[in-house]
Design a protein around this motif. Structure first.
Motif, short mmCIF file in Angstrom:
data_model
loop_
_atom_site.label_atom_id
_atom_site.label_comp_id
_atom_site.label_asym_id
_atom_site.label_seq_id
_atom_site.Cartn_x
_atom_site.Cartn_y
_atom_site.Cartn_z
N LYS A 1 0.84 -1.24 -0.05
CA LYS A 1 0.02 -0.17 0.03
C LYS A 1 0.90 1.13 0.08
O LYS A 1 0.48 2.36 -0.48
N ASN B 1 -2.07 -2.52 -5.15
CA ASN B 1 -2.84 -1.70 -4.15
C ASN B 1 -2.10 -0.47 -3.70
O ASN B 1 -2.51 -0.08 -2.46
N GLU C 1 -1.49 3.07 -3.23
CA GLU C 1 -2.76 4.13 -3.12
C GLU C 1 -2.13 5.43 -3.85
O GLU C 1 -2.91 6.02 -4.48
#
Length: 289
Positions: A141, A162, A164
């Protein structure tokens, strides 16, 4: 699980293929005083769950723990300097990665497909990271890149679905080919003024990106920059002529040039000097529509 000490389990192992001398069902390994572990020493040891490296270990050779897909916990020593290619590749169960502060080199594919890792901090001591080093960390992330690195290597974070937000630190001067390709979850990419070169398809297939800012410091942009990123808006800090000189295909991209502020998207208007009959235009900003 019984705590049995198997002693030295790779003393006669040449490191050319899988180590057949590993005890069946081996779950935990503690290495205390060996400074050299041969390549492939624990490769494909699928029962292995935990590794603790103490003592004077300064290098993990190629493919050392490759394919240990049930490995969840690794303790790396402060003495570690080198992690060579594929050392932890396909350790898909690895839940966390704590790189020691003295490490200098991370090889190609070193942590390829370590899918369980969610956060990553590369220490300032690291000066070289190989291509594909963190390719396919699909649950990653966020990441932090230490000040010792100036180039994000080819495919370094490719298929990190994933992520962000992609924030490239201001000590990076080059972003390699496919560096962040197919990071489909990222909704924002921040490119600092320190970056001068961006490789082929560096951000291709980042399908969630709607806007992207390239600073005027960028002197080279590789081909297929916007593949599978249709209908995005791109802001460039330099002129239209400079951008066109890169040869980047922008057919399905809305372009804005001379953008001085990536946050407010204000454009820099050129100065027109006054004459005896006309009042000159001052430099001013306007918001892009």
């Amino acid at each position: 699980d019984s705590g049995e000490d198997f002693g030295v389990i790779f003393s006669s192992f040449t490191g050319s293929d899988r180590n057949e001398s590993l005890p069946e069902g081996l779950r935990e390994v503690t290495i205390t005083d060996d400074d050299s572990i041969p390549p492939y020493a624990f490769a494909s040891c699928t029962s292995l769950n935990k590794i603790t490296l103490n003592g004077s270990v300064d290098a993990l050779q190629a493919h050392t723990f490759e394919g240990c897909y049930n490995l969840q916990r690794v303790t790396l020593p402060d003495t570690l300097v080198y992690v060579f290619e594929y050392a932890f590749a396909e350790c898909t169960g690895l839940l966390a990665l704590d790189l020691p502060s003295g490490i200098k080199t991370i090889g190609d594919y070193a942590f390829y497909e370590c899918k369980g890792i969610q956060t990553l901090t590369i220490p300032d001591s690291v000066t070289q990271v190989g291509s594909h080093a963190f390719h396919s960390l699909r649950n990653l992330k966020s990441f932090t890149i230490g000040k010792g690195i100036t180039k994000i290597s080819d495919s370094m974070f490719r298929y990190c679905y994933n992520l962000e937000t992609i924030v490239i630190p201001d000590h990076i001067t080059e972003v390699g080919d496919y560096a962040f390709s197919a990071c489909g979850g990222a909704e924002k990419i921040v490119i600092p003024d320190s970056v001068e070169k961006i490789g082929k398809e560096a951000f291709s297939c980042c399908v969630s990106i709607k806007e992207l800012y390239y600073p005027a410091s960028v002197k080279f942009i590789g081909e297929d920059q916007f593949r599978d990123m249709n209908y995005i808006t791109v802001y460039y800090g330099g002129s239209k002529e400079t951008w066109q000189s890169f040869g980047v295909k922008s057919d399905l991209v809305t372009m804005h040039y001379n953008v001085k502020d990536p946050d407010t998207h204000k454009t820099l208007k050129s100065h027109t000097p006054a004459t005896c009959t006309k009042i000159g235009n001052k430099v001013y900003g306007c918001a892009c529509g």
